[in-house]
Design a protein around this motif. Structure first.
Motif, PDB file in Angstrom:
ATOM      1  N   MET A  96       0.874  -1.176   0.000  1.00  0.00           N
ATOM      2  CA  MET A  96       0.000   0.000   0.000  1.00  0.00           C
ATOM      3  C   MET A  96       0.912   1.228   0.000  1.00  0.00           C
ATOM      4  N   ASN A  97       1.321   1.626  -1.212  1.00  0.00           N
ATOM      5  CA  ASN A  97       2.253   2.738  -1.359  1.00  0.00           C
ATOM      6  C   ASN A  97       1.522   4.069  -1.236  1.00  0.00           C
ATOM      7  N   GLY A  98       2.295   5.144  -1.126  1.00  0.00           N
ATOM      8  CA  GLY A  98       1.714   6.476  -1.052  1.00  0.00           C
ATOM      9  C   GLY A  98       1.379   7.027  -2.427  1.00  0.00           C
ATOM     10  N   LYS A 156      -0.319  -7.933  -4.551  1.00  0.00           N
ATOM     11  CA  LYS A 156      -0.978  -6.727  -5.066  1.00  0.00           C
ATOM     12  C   LYS A 156      -0.183  -5.512  -4.611  1.00  0.00           C
ATOM     13  N   SER A 157      -0.135  -4.508  -5.473  1.00  0.00           N
ATOM     14  CA  SER A 157       0.551  -3.268  -5.137  1.00  0.00           C
ATOM     15  C   SER A 157      -0.302  -2.088  -5.592  1.00  0.00           C
ATOM     16  N   TYR A 158      -0.538  -1.151  -4.696  1.00  0.00           N
ATOM     17  CA  TYR A 158      -1.396   0.001  -4.995  1.00  0.00           C
ATOM     18  C   TYR A 158      -0.653   1.301  -4.689  1.00  0.00           C
ATOM     19  N   ALA A 165      -9.025   5.289   0.609  1.00  0.00           N
ATOM     20  CA  ALA A 165      -8.551   4.610  -0.604  1.00  0.00           C
ATOM     21  C   ALA A 165      -7.788   3.343  -0.234  1.00  0.00           C
ATOM     22  N   ALA A 166      -6.988   3.414   0.834  1.00  0.00           N
ATOM     23  CA  ALA A 166      -6.261   2.224   1.292  1.00  0.00           C
ATOM     24  C   ALA A 166      -7.232   1.137   1.734  1.00  0.00           C
ATOM     25  N   ASN A 167      -8.300   1.530   2.420  1.00  0.00           N
ATOM     26  CA  ASN A 167      -9.310   0.576   2.858  1.00  0.00           C
ATOM     27  C   ASN A 167      -9.963  -0.111   1.664  1.00  0.00           C
ATOM     28  N   MET A 168     -10.316   0.687   0.657  1.00  0.00           N
ATOM     29  CA  MET A 168     -10.943   0.138  -0.544  1.00  0.00           C
ATOM     30  C   MET A 168      -9.980  -0.803  -1.274  1.00  0.00           C
ATOM     31  N   ASN A 169      -8.728  -0.391  -1.400  1.00  0.00           N
ATOM     32  CA  ASN A 169      -7.740  -1.218  -2.095  1.00  0.00           C
ATOM     33  C   ASN A 169      -7.450  -2.514  -1.347  1.00  0.00           C
ATOM     34  N   MET A 170      -7.427  -2.458  -0.023  1.00  0.00           N
ATOM     35  CA  MET A 170      -7.182  -3.679   0.745  1.00  0.00           C
ATOM     36  C   MET A 170      -8.361  -4.631   0.623  1.00  0.00           C
ATOM     37  N   ASN A 171      -9.571  -4.099   0.596  1.00  0.00           N
ATOM     38  CA  ASN A 171     -10.737  -4.962   0.356  1.00  0.00           C
ATOM     39  C   ASN A 171     -10.612  -5.672  -0.983  1.00  0.00           C
ATOM     40  N   ALA A 172     -10.143  -4.937  -1.997  1.00  0.00           N
ATOM     41  CA  ALA A 172      -9.953  -5.533  -3.327  1.00  0.00           C
ATOM     42  C   ALA A 172      -8.863  -6.594  -3.297  1.00  0.00           C
ATOM     43  N   ALA A 173      -7.787  -6.339  -2.562  1.00  0.00           N
ATOM     44  CA  ALA A 173      -6.692  -7.306  -2.467  1.00  0.00           C
ATOM     45  C   ALA A 173      -7.148  -8.591  -1.776  1.00  0.00           C
ATOM     46  N   ILE A 174      -7.937  -8.453  -0.724  1.00  0.00           N
ATOM     47  CA  ILE A 174      -8.443  -9.627  -0.008  1.00  0.00           C
ATOM     48  C   ILE A 174      -9.353 -10.448  -0.913  1.00  0.00           C
ATOM     49  N   ALA A 175     -10.197  -9.757  -1.679  1.00  0.00           N
ATOM     50  CA  ALA A 175     -11.095 -10.458  -2.606  1.00  0.00           C
ATOM     51  C   ALA A 175     -10.302 -11.205  -3.678  1.00  0.00           C
ATOM     52  N   VAL A 194       1.705  -6.821   5.152  1.00  0.00           N
ATOM     53  CA  VAL A 194       1.224  -5.627   4.462  1.00  0.00           C
ATOM     54  C   VAL A 194       2.274  -4.526   4.602  1.00  0.00           C
ATOM     55  N   TYR A 195       2.789  -4.078   3.469  1.00  0.00           N
ATOM     56  CA  TYR A 195       3.645  -2.892   3.469  1.00  0.00           C
ATOM     57  C   TYR A 195       2.733  -1.677   3.305  1.00  0.00           C
ATOM     58  N   ALA A 196       2.573  -0.898   4.361  1.00  0.00           N
ATOM     59  CA  ALA A 196       1.811   0.354   4.284  1.00  0.00           C
ATOM     60  C   ALA A 196       2.806   1.497   4.446  1.00  0.00           C
ATOM     61  N   ALA A 197       2.774   2.457   3.511  1.00  0.00           N
ATOM     62  CA  ALA A 197       3.798   3.499   3.469  1.00  0.00           C
ATOM     63  C   ALA A 197       3.692   4.496   4.603  1.00  0.00           C
ATOM     64  N   ASN A 198       2.487   4.676   5.172  1.00  0.00           N
ATOM     65  CA  ASN A 198       2.376   5.543   6.352  1.00  0.00           C
ATOM     66  C   ASN A 198       1.262   5.033   7.261  1.00  0.00           C
ATOM     67  N   ASP A 199       1.094   5.699   8.393  1.00  0.00           N
ATOM     68  CA  ASP A 199       0.154   5.208   9.402  1.00  0.00           C
ATOM     69  C   ASP A 199      -1.298   5.327   8.969  1.00  0.00           C
ATOM     70  N   GLY A 200      -1.625   6.340   8.166  1.00  0.00           N
ATOM     71  CA  GLY A 200      -2.982   6.462   7.666  1.00  0.00           C
ATOM     72  C   GLY A 200      -3.343   5.292   6.760  1.00  0.00           C
ATOM     73  N   LEU A 201      -2.415   4.917   5.878  1.00  0.00           N
ATOM     74  CA  LEU A 201      -2.648   3.777   4.994  1.00  0.00           C
ATOM     75  C   LEU A 201      -2.690   2.483   5.795  1.00  0.00           C
ATOM     76  N   ALA A 202      -1.886   2.415   6.854  1.00  0.00           N
ATOM     77  CA  ALA A 202      -1.938   1.240   7.737  1.00  0.00           C
ATOM     78  C   ALA A 202      -3.304   1.127   8.391  1.00  0.00           C
ATOM     79  N   ALA A 203      -3.842   2.258   8.864  1.00  0.00           N
ATOM     80  CA  ALA A 203      -5.155   2.243   9.521  1.00  0.00           C
ATOM     81  C   ALA A 203      -6.241   1.774   8.564  1.00  0.00           C
ATOM     82  N   GLY A 204      -6.231   2.284   7.339  1.00  0.00           N
ATOM     83  CA  GLY A 204      -7.219   1.872   6.350  1.00  0.00           C
ATOM     84  C   GLY A 204      -7.102   0.400   6.005  1.00  0.00           C
ATOM     85  N   SER A 205      -5.865  -0.086   5.912  1.00  0.00           N
ATOM     86  CA  SER A 205      -5.630  -1.503   5.588  1.00  0.00           C
ATOM     87  C   SER A 205      -6.081  -2.408   6.724  1.00  0.00           C
ATOM     88  N   ILE A 206      -5.734  -2.035   7.944  1.00  0.00           N
ATOM     89  CA  ILE A 206      -6.103  -2.858   9.108  1.00  0.00           C
ATOM     90  C   ILE A 206      -7.620  -2.922   9.273  1.00  0.00           C
TER      91      ILE A 206
END
Length: 362
Positions: free
Chosen positions: A170-172, A198-200, A209-219, A229-241
């Motif tokens: 989950m890149n920036g 998957k790489s976004y 956006a990270a939340n939406m992309n992680m849902n797509a990756a799980i599917a 999960v490589y999340a580039a910052n804490d906001g993207l980590a929160a959305g992914s988690i």
């Protein structure tokens, strides 16, 4: 070319030296906005990433005032909108500020405005993100090292699952030069060690956006086939988690982060997030403020800078480059708490009492 300090303590010592040098400057500003008092523009990019308003802004404003008590500060936040930031900068140029400290929303799009400031005789200091155009100085951290720290931490957390393991990246936002550097550094560690399922590249660093992309990756990959999960910052980590939990992925795979946001530190203590990258705010703000004040006074920035950095245009500019720090649960006390970023009381909510005790946060 770049010289990096070994740890946060050394960074703080260097920042103190920079502070002392800048405080010795005696040149008067010539701003039409502030009369004989230098006027410094501070342009931050958004309020999405918590650090800009909770850490950088107050630290920059305080340090500028400490260095130059009669300086006038013109502050603006672009709310992640390039057009707004262009207008804000144009306004400051018209107003005749003495220097501008800029975190660009989009470095390429701001290039013409940076050029206009240069032509108006207003030095632009790029802060945290390397702006394009004729900047006068730069203050930041080694972006590729941030990515390497995240990559190494993720591999360590994955343990024996590295071999044959699959991750989601989950890149920036790649309009941010830092995001490009983070991704490059992470890939230099991860490529060939794990499968990147998957790489976004996340537009505007948006948590949603990270939340939406992680849902797509799980599917696409399946809830049982994501080992990290490589999340580039804490906001993207929160959305992914959030997406991982909503899809009942158990146990949660290790997730990286960056910026040492309070919410992320609590997630690390609680076990939802594995690590964050702490970029000590105080030395960065001290160096940025010192450079902005020196530029406003017309002082030579080499008195403040500790190294040089080459811009995309090929020009070398004075720079201060600081060293990022990897933080996992056992490190929180000796980094973030020790540096006064957060208190144990702020981190340890009642729900985290037992986890805080395990992490030595008492």
């Amino acid at each position: 070319m770049k010289a990096f300090m070994g740890n946060a303590a050394m960074a703080m010592a260097a920042a103190s030296a920079i502070f002392a040098v800048a405080a010795c400057g005696t040149s008067a500003g010539n701003s039409s906005a502030g009369g004989d008092s230098p006027t410094i523009g501070v342009l931050l990019p958004d309020a999405t990433t918590a650090r800009w308003e909770t850490q950088d802004r107050p630290l920059l404003e305080k340090t500028i005032k400490d260095l130059c008590h009669d300086c006038v500060i013109e502050y603006a936040n672009a709310k992640n909108d390039v057009a707004i930031q262009q207008e804000q900068m144009e306004s400051m140029i018209t107003e005749g500020v003495d220097s501008i400290l800029l975190v660009p929303v989009d470095a390429r799009s701001l290039r013409p405005t940076v050029q206009k400031a240069h032509e108006a005789g207003i030095p632009v200091i790029a802060y945290d993100r390397l702006a394009e155009g004729p900047i006068s100085g730069y203050v930041s951290f080694d972006g590729e090292e941030v990515g390497r720290l995240q990559g190494r931490a993720l591999l360590k957390a994955m343990g024996d699952k590295v071999h044959g393991g699959q991750i989601v990246m989950m890149n920036g936002d790649l309009t941010d030069p830092n995001a490009v550097a983070f991704k490059k550094g992470a890939l230099s560690v991860l490529k060939g060690k794990v499968k990147i399922g998957k790489s976004y590249d996340t537009q505007q660093w948006r948590m949603e956006a990270a939340n939406m992309n992680m849902n797509a990756a799980i599917a696409a990959l399946g809830p049982d086939d994501i080992q990290g999960v490589y999340a580039a910052n804490d906001g993207l980590a929160a959305g992914s988690i959030s997406a991982l939990k909503a899809n009942k992925v158990e146990p949660l795979p290790p997730v990286t982060g960056q910026d040492a946001e309070l919410g992320a530190v609590r997630r690390i203590v609680g076990g939802d997030q594995y690590m964050t990258v702490y970029k000590p705010f105080k030395p960065e703000a001290s160096a940025g403020a010192a450079m902005a004040v020196a530029a406003a006074r017309g002082d030579n920035l080499d008195r403040v800078a500790t190294t040089k950095v080459r811009t995309r245009g090929g020009t070398e500019v004075p720079a201060v480059m600081l060293t990022p720090v990897s933080v996992t649960a056992p490190d929180i006390k000796d980094t973030l708490v020790k540096d006064g970023v957060y208190t144990v009381r702020q981190i340890c909510t009642p729900q985290l009492a037992a986890a805080c005790k395990r992490a030595g946060l008492t």
